[in-house]
Scaffold this motif. Structure first.
Motif, PDB file in Angstrom:
ATOM      1  N   ASN A  27       0.372  -1.577   0.146  1.00  0.00           N
ATOM      2  CA  ASN A  27       0.066  -0.048   0.202  1.00  0.00           C
ATOM      3  C   ASN A  27       0.704   1.538  -0.273  1.00  0.00           C
ATOM      4  O   ASN A  27       2.155   1.121   0.782  1.00  0.00           O
ATOM      5  CB  ASN A  27      -0.844  -0.402   1.083  1.00  0.00           C
ATOM      6  N   GLU A  28       0.897   1.881  -1.064  1.00  0.00           N
ATOM      7  CA  GLU A  28       2.097   3.107  -1.602  1.00  0.00           C
ATOM      8  C   GLU A  28       1.014   3.842   0.202  1.00  0.00           C
ATOM      9  O   GLU A  28       2.594   4.800  -0.252  1.00  0.00           O
ATOM     10  CB  GLU A  28       1.647   3.653  -2.615  1.00  0.00           C
ATOM     11  N   ASP A  29       0.046   4.313   0.180  1.00  0.00           N
ATOM     12  CA  ASP A  29      -0.286   5.147   1.090  1.00  0.00           C
ATOM     13  C   ASP A  29       0.153   4.744   2.042  1.00  0.00           C
ATOM     14  O   ASP A  29       0.375   5.617   3.217  1.00  0.00           O
ATOM     15  CB  ASP A  29      -1.780   6.102   0.889  1.00  0.00           C
ATOM     16  N   THR A  30       0.479   3.452   3.231  1.00  0.00           N
ATOM     17  CA  THR A  30       0.348   3.092   4.313  1.00  0.00           C
ATOM     18  C   THR A  30       1.500   2.558   4.358  1.00  0.00           C
ATOM     19  O   THR A  30       2.354   2.460   6.034  1.00  0.00           O
ATOM     20  CB  THR A  30      -1.081   2.356   4.989  1.00  0.00           C
ATOM     21  N   GLY A  31       2.137   1.920   3.781  1.00  0.00           N
ATOM     22  CA  GLY A  31       2.972   1.205   3.704  1.00  0.00           C
ATOM     23  C   GLY A  31       3.215  -0.194   3.699  1.00  0.00           C
ATOM     24  O   GLY A  31       3.570  -1.339   3.877  1.00  0.00           O
ATOM     25  N   GLU A  32       1.634  -1.031   4.738  1.00  0.00           N
ATOM     26  CA  GLU A  32       1.684  -1.780   4.548  1.00  0.00           C
ATOM     27  C   GLU A  32       2.110  -2.876   4.084  1.00  0.00           C
ATOM     28  O   GLU A  32       1.759  -3.007   2.192  1.00  0.00           O
ATOM     29  CB  GLU A  32       0.292  -2.099   5.122  1.00  0.00           C
ATOM     30  N   GLU A  33       2.011  -3.928   4.311  1.00  0.00           N
ATOM     31  CA  GLU A  33       2.341  -5.092   3.540  1.00  0.00           C
ATOM     32  C   GLU A  33       2.422  -6.581   2.619  1.00  0.00           C
ATOM     33  O   GLU A  33       1.281  -6.977   4.098  1.00  0.00           O
ATOM     34  CB  GLU A  33       4.344  -5.414   3.269  1.00  0.00           C
ATOM     35  N   TYR A  34       1.571  -6.927   2.119  1.00  0.00           N
ATOM     36  CA  TYR A  34       0.973  -8.395   2.268  1.00  0.00           C
ATOM     37  C   TYR A  34       1.504  -9.059   1.124  1.00  0.00           C
ATOM     38  O   TYR A  34       1.796  -8.718   0.039  1.00  0.00           O
ATOM     39  CB  TYR A  34      -0.481  -8.012   1.790  1.00  0.00           C
ATOM     40  N   ASP A  35       1.955  -9.963   1.318  1.00  0.00           N
ATOM     41  CA  ASP A  35       1.810 -11.583   0.400  1.00  0.00           C
ATOM     42  C   ASP A  35       0.887 -11.350  -0.629  1.00  0.00           C
ATOM     43  O   ASP A  35      -0.159 -12.267  -0.237  1.00  0.00           O
ATOM     44  CB  ASP A  35       2.102 -12.602   1.990  1.00  0.00           C
ATOM     45  N   LEU A  36       1.347 -11.634  -1.737  1.00  0.00           N
ATOM     46  CA  LEU A  36       0.763 -11.946  -2.811  1.00  0.00           C
ATOM     47  C   LEU A  36      -0.085 -13.188  -2.834  1.00  0.00           C
ATOM     48  O   LEU A  36      -1.761 -13.275  -2.742  1.00  0.00           O
ATOM     49  CB  LEU A  36       1.201 -11.983  -4.024  1.00  0.00           C
ATOM     50  N   LYS A  37       0.782 -14.537  -1.871  1.00  0.00           N
ATOM     51  CA  LYS A  37      -0.313 -15.207  -1.812  1.00  0.00           C
ATOM     52  C   LYS A  37      -1.382 -15.895  -1.616  1.00  0.00           C
ATOM     53  O   LYS A  37      -2.256 -16.213  -1.690  1.00  0.00           O
ATOM     54  CB  LYS A  37       1.115 -16.600  -1.848  1.00  0.00           C
ATOM     55  N   GLU A  38      -1.074 -15.166  -0.383  1.00  0.00           N
ATOM     56  CA  GLU A  38      -2.576 -14.911   1.049  1.00  0.00           C
ATOM     57  C   GLU A  38      -3.159 -14.416  -0.079  1.00  0.00           C
ATOM     58  O   GLU A  38      -4.302 -14.354   1.160  1.00  0.00           O
ATOM     59  CB  GLU A  38      -1.280 -14.148   2.710  1.00  0.00           C
ATOM     60  N   VAL A  39      -3.115 -12.998  -0.703  1.00  0.00           N
ATOM     61  CA  VAL A  39      -3.913 -12.382  -1.034  1.00  0.00           C
ATOM     62  C   VAL A  39      -5.134 -13.325  -1.796  1.00  0.00           C
ATOM     63  O   VAL A  39      -5.873 -13.983  -1.537  1.00  0.00           O
ATOM     64  CB  VAL A  39      -3.583 -11.411  -2.121  1.00  0.00           C
ATOM     65  N   ILE A  40      -4.669 -14.230  -2.716  1.00  0.00           N
ATOM     66  CA  ILE A  40      -5.231 -14.569  -3.634  1.00  0.00           C
ATOM     67  C   ILE A  40      -5.826 -15.799  -2.966  1.00  0.00           C
ATOM     68  O   ILE A  40      -6.985 -15.950  -3.692  1.00  0.00           O
ATOM     69  CB  ILE A  40      -3.729 -15.694  -4.641  1.00  0.00           C
ATOM     70  N   LYS A  41      -5.313 -16.387  -1.727  1.00  0.00           N
ATOM     71  CA  LYS A  41      -5.899 -17.685  -1.331  1.00  0.00           C
ATOM     72  C   LYS A  41      -7.040 -17.269  -1.527  1.00  0.00           C
ATOM     73  O   LYS A  41      -8.230 -17.689  -0.813  1.00  0.00           O
ATOM     74  CB  LYS A  41      -5.529 -17.722   0.158  1.00  0.00           C
TER      75      LYS A  41
END
Length: 598
Positions: free
Chosen positions: A237-251
């Protein structure tokens, strides 16, 4: 490539076979040689038999893909300096990239041959007609060029064309990435069609069910590469800097087959509950194509699997039009799946009022059996069957569950190879670009998914909206359909590099209040770059998306006045990247005076 076995018949005809057929013939002969006690005489006779069958298959393959016909001459004048499309080129990525660039270069050269008529004025006295005429002339020339390479040109089949449509089409045909993508799609289609024609798909010995071994291996390899990419990336997230694993997002999305299976089961049960509340009955139709579409039939006429699927969809359009004319209320599912020989057939799960049951069956049957009716005789069951739901056997959901499972995950089925068959069904769908599931007569599934992404705090402002949210959140599809009539999807529009308008769902509205479910600017970043996330976000060429309007802003007055000249519009649209440093006046002067491209 030569054959070392067979009589004069095999050795005479083998050199004239397409390369893809030659490879198959040699594989079969080599497999026969490995058998114990195979004599030279037996191998020669087998080679004759294989070549004889290959000649039949070659006829269909050469008709569908004329560029593999070794007996047909090539247009040497056309391909001089451009390159020829053949089996060897189509099978190699690097050669396809080179050919794509040559096709693009030739398309750009065609643009240089366009004569811009500045005297063509529209009703208002502007030179807009000159611009449109130049666009259309360029489109026609480029369309002819890409068709020569068996690429389906943009706008094919469209009856009405706008200026923006032509601009988008031309931009695509001067983009080597787009041309390459079409070649890769052609390769996938070519491989599977050839395997079907050669009898490699079916339920017999040395055959693969639903899809050929080659195409299935290619699909599984593409899945492996896609997963490797997913595992190497994260979403930031460019606004907050939060990071999410793409694999977990797709799940968490319906890209996960388990989630897709669950959602389909929720919808099927919801349809049954909705039908029960309305007093509707459930009918289950199986619709199969005539023999000429089936490779395992002697009547097969070379029709591709995609052609069969399109025919089914065309007939279903006619059915829906007829049902609309008689104002027959219905809703339900369509499931497209392959026969053992790969031919597409469809199952329709439709709910309607008992009084309309006979009319619905009559309309469906009429369109299902009208083509090649004489081959059916008095028995239409090979082409069309209908069954009414039996509540004692579990109702409509019990019927639907089997077809959902066998085409997504293969779970909960008694067959030992059900999971493999489910993977093959998905590979078949992906290879032929055939949509497996479709629902109709109900609320959009996009609205369902969007509401489920909302927060409870966003919907408490209205009791009815809160009720709808609770039904979606607790998987009550029937109640959601009844309470979501006031909800509308909120769409954000943007423009891609070709000038096409993209539509992205960012939320939903309820009585003029908008609830956004997708906010923020996100970017895909490699996990290896996360240590320098700030620099990566600034310099990465990865794709980003946002809920902001990314359309081009208005240009300064000077640029705006320059664009009033239609020839400048044309040159700005079509100028290749390597001429960006040339001024509009210089480029227009050369372009419309037979500029010779090197």
């Amino acid at each position: 490539m030569k054959i070392q076995h067979g009589t004069i018949f095999a050795r005479h005809h083998f050199p004239h076979l397409p390369m893809v057929v030659k490879i198959d013939v040699i594989k079969k002969i080599q497999a026969r040689q490995k058998r114990a006690f195979s004599s030279q005489r037996n191998i020669d006779l087998y080679a004759d038999e294989v070549v004889s069958e290959a000649l039949k298959a070659a006829t269909f393959i050469e008709k569908e893909f004329p560029f593999v016909d070794s007996k047909k001459g090539v247009d040497k004048e056309r391909i001089q300096g451009m390159g020829e499309l053949n089996h060897i080129v189509l099978m190699q990525d690097e050669e396809l990239k080179k050919l794509s660039q040559k096709v693009v270069n030739h398309n750009i050269k065609l643009i240089g041959s366009i004569k811009f008529d500045n005297n063509a004025e529209d009703e208002d006295g502007d030179d807009g007609y000159a611009y449109i005429n130049a666009l259309f002339d360029a489109y026609k020339l480029m369309r002819t060029n890409v068709i020569y390479y068996h690429i389906v040109a943009p706008l094919t089949g469209r009856k009405r064309l706008s200026t923006n449509d032509l601009e988008v089409a031309i931009k695509k045909m001067i983009c080597d990435d787009w041309i390459l993508k079409q070649f890769l799609s052609l390769r996938r289609y070519y491989i599977e069609y050839a395997q079907v024609a050669l009898g490699r798909v079916g339920n017999g010995k040395h055959q693969s069910k639903m899809i050929s071994d080659i195409s299935y291996k290619n699909w599984t390899e593409s899945q492996r590469k896609a997963m490797a990419f997913v595992e190497s990336m994260c979403v930031v997230n460019e606004d907050t800097g939060e990071e999410y694993d793409l694999k977990e997002v797709i799940k968490r999305t319906t890209a996960n087959p388990k989630n897709r299976h669950t959602e389909m089961m929720v919808k099927s049960r919801g349809f049954q509950e909705l039908a029960t509340s309305k007093g509707y009955t459930a009918l289950f139709f199986t619709w199969t194509l005539p023999s000429k579409y089936h490779r395992n039939s002697d009547k097969w006429d070379g029709s591709s699997i995609k052609k069969g699927a399109r025919r089914l969809m065309k007939l279903w359009q006619l059915v829906r039009a007829s049902l609309a004319k008689v104002k027959l209320d219905y809703f339900g599912f369509r499931v497209s799946e392959p026969h053992k020989d790969g031919c597409c057939h469809a199952h329709y799960f439709l709910f309607c009022h008992p009084e309309n049951k006979a009319l619905l069956i009559e309309i469906m049957e009429f369109y299902a059996v009208q083509e090649d009716r004489e081959e059916l005789g008095c028995d239409i069951t090979p082409r069309f069957t209908v069954t009414e739901s039996d509540p004692e056997k579990g109702g409509a959901t019990a019927y639907i569950a089997k077809y959902i499972a066998k085409n997504i995950t293969g779970k909960f089925l008694p067959e030992t190879d059900s999971e493999l068959n489910a993977f093959k069904a998905r590979a078949w769908s992906s290879t032929h670009r055939i949509k497996q599931f479709q629902s109709f007569g109900s609320v959009s599934v996009s609205l369902w998914r969007t509401v489920r992404r909302a927060k409870r705090s966003d919907v408490v402002f209205n009791p009815e909206c809160l009720e709808m949210f609770d039904h979606a959140d607790k998987h009550r599809w029937a109640k959601f359909c009844e309470t979501s009539k006031k909800a509308l999807l909120v769409i954000e529009k943007s423009v891609n590099r070709y000038g096409e308008t993209l539509r992205k769902v960012v939320g939903f509205s309820w009585l003029c209040k908008t609830i956004l479910t997708t906010e923020g600017n996100f970017k895909l970043v490699k996990k290896s770059e996360l240590t320098n996330a700030d620099e990566a976000l600034k310099s990465s060429g990865a794709t980003s998306w946002s809920t902001e309007n990314n359309c081009n802003q208005s240009q300064p007055d000077a640029a705006k006045s320059e664009n009033d000249n239609q020839s400048c519009r044309f040159t700005k649209l079509l100028r290749p990247n390597f001429l960006l440093g040339v001024t509009d006046a210089e480029y227009a002067c050369e372009l419309f005076n037979d500029f010779e491209w090197i």
